[in-house]
Design a protein around this motif. Structure first.
Motif, PDB file in Angstrom:
ATOM      1  N   TRP A   1       4.411  -0.621  -2.446  1.00 15.08           N
ATOM      2  CA  TRP A   1       3.975  -0.102  -1.134  1.00 15.08           C
ATOM      3  C   TRP A   1       3.263   1.225  -1.289  1.00 15.08           C
ATOM      4  CZ3 TRP A   1       4.760  -2.573   3.609  1.00 15.08           C
ATOM      5  CH2 TRP A   1       5.571  -3.718   3.559  1.00 15.08           C
ATOM      6  N   LYS A   2       2.274   1.426  -0.461  1.00 19.35           N
ATOM      7  CA  LYS A   2       1.705   2.774  -0.308  1.00 19.35           C
ATOM      8  C   LYS A   2       2.388   3.372   0.909  1.00 19.35           C
ATOM      9  CE  LYS A   2      -2.542   5.340   0.507  1.00 19.35           C
ATOM     10  NZ  LYS A   2      -4.008   5.306   0.367  1.00 19.35           N
ATOM     11  N   LEU A   3       3.173   4.409   0.690  1.00 20.92           N
ATOM     12  CA  LEU A   3       3.936   4.969   1.834  1.00 20.92           C
ATOM     13  C   LEU A   3       3.399   6.339   2.213  1.00 20.92           C
ATOM     14  CD1 LEU A   3       7.501   3.781   0.770  1.00 20.92           C
ATOM     15  CD2 LEU A   3       5.975   2.757   2.479  1.00 20.92           C
TER      16      LEU A   3
ATOM     17  N   SER B   1       1.186   0.122   3.856  1.00 30.50           N
ATOM     18  CA  SER B   1       0.771  -1.246   3.515  1.00 30.50           C
ATOM     19  C   SER B   1       1.046  -1.535   2.044  1.00 30.50           C
ATOM     20  CB  SER B   1      -0.700  -1.457   3.864  1.00 30.50           C
ATOM     21  OG  SER B   1      -1.489  -0.564   3.120  1.00 30.50           O
ATOM     22  N   ARG B   2       0.822  -2.762   1.667  1.00 32.87           N
ATOM     23  CA  ARG B   2       1.368  -3.231   0.396  1.00 32.87           C
ATOM     24  C   ARG B   2       0.332  -3.967  -0.467  1.00 32.87           C
ATOM     25  NH1 ARG B   2       5.878  -8.096   0.381  1.00 32.87           N
ATOM     26  NH2 ARG B   2       7.363  -6.443   0.601  1.00 32.87           N
TER      27      ARG B   2
ATOM     28  N   SER C   1       5.243  -6.399  -6.286  1.00 28.89           N
ATOM     29  CA  SER C   1       4.858  -5.831  -4.992  1.00 28.89           C
ATOM     30  C   SER C   1       5.107  -4.329  -5.011  1.00 28.89           C
ATOM     31  CB  SER C   1       5.699  -6.514  -3.905  1.00 28.89           C
ATOM     32  OG  SER C   1       5.854  -5.663  -2.798  1.00 28.89           O
TER      33      SER C   1
END
Ligand code: SAM
Length: 240
Positions: free
Chosen positions: A238-240, A153-154, A236
């Protein structure tokens, strides 16, 4: 100002301006802040009528502008949490949520962005608009935003940034240092909170430095885009 004094000062500013905060935003930006906020919400692309519960967090959400846009763009069962440290700003948010018939989907939490009262991996998206600039320990707030997001999610952040159009920078400085504090004096009765606003914008990291801070906090695929010549930028990560 020492970092330890900043929060008390910032709290005083927003207690003072809460009742007229939304009106001042329209006056100062000529209504432009609405388009910037729409662009922020489009960045996280809230799902229409999600099939499973979908949770978004708006950090330093103030009087609710972003949370209401996210709630209106997505259908139930999306739940949006407004987190802010200031009870006066949140009182306005609560009243506005009620007026819009959104009270059942908007959760209001009074807390510090530097220490979020949520379990890790709770949220499907996070936003912050014009909020992180006010948090004394910005690095801690970014680490916390990363922690509470679920993998995949971001986070999207809308903040004042650094103007990259020749000529516009001088015009913008003239407007910021001369017109904005006087507008504050006329509408809120005080110029000081709006002097703070202008100075805090100058101190906030520029586009590249803020992108680097997001990476340091753990975010990946960090990007940004300037709006209105860099007066504001949307970052922006992201959590990856
Ligand atoms: N996001 C809203 C908007 O776009 O209209 C409000 C932005 S307002 C300029 C900044 C907000 O940051 C205020 O509501 C203030 O109370 C909040 N704030 C300042 N320090 C904070 C902190 N440490 N944790 C959470 N919120 C904070």
């Amino acid at each position: 100002m020492e970092a330890s004094d900043k929060q008390g000062f910032v709290d005083g500013v927003f207690h003072q301006v809460a009742a007229r905060y939304d009106l001042m935003n329209d006056l100062m930006s000529g209504g432009l802040h609405r388009a910037w906020k729409d662009a922020l919400v489009n960045t996280i692309a809230p799902p229409k009528a999600p099939v499973r519960p979908w949770r978004a967090l708006d950090i330093a959400g103030g009087t609710g502008d972003i949370a209401f846009r996210v709630a209106e763009a997505s259908g139930a069962p999306a739940e949006i949490t407004i987190l802010d440290i200031n009870a006066s700003m949140l009182d306005v948010a609560r009243a506005r949520a009620k007026e819009r018939g959104l009270s059942d989907r908007i959760r209001i939490v009074e807390a510090n962005a530097e220490k979020l009262p949520f379990e890790s991996g709770t949220f499907d998206a996070a936003t912050s608009a014009f909020g992180l600039r006010n948090v004394p320990d910005l690095a801690a707030a970014l680490r916390e935003a990363h922690r509470v997001l679920r993998p995949g999610s971001r986070l999207a952040v809308l903040e004042f940034s650094h103007v990259d159009v020749a000529g516009l920078d001088r015009l913008y400085d003239l407007y910021s240092f001369n017109v904005i504090p006087e507008l504050g004096r006329a509408v809120v009765g005080e110029a000081e909170p709006y002097r703070y606003l202008v100075e805090s914008i100058r101190r906030f990291p520029n586009q590249e430095r803020f992108a680097a801070m997001l990476r340091t906090a753990g975010f990946e695929r960090v990007t940004y885009r300037n709006l209105s010549g860099g007066i504001v930028a949307i970052h922006s990560g992201w959590k990856l």
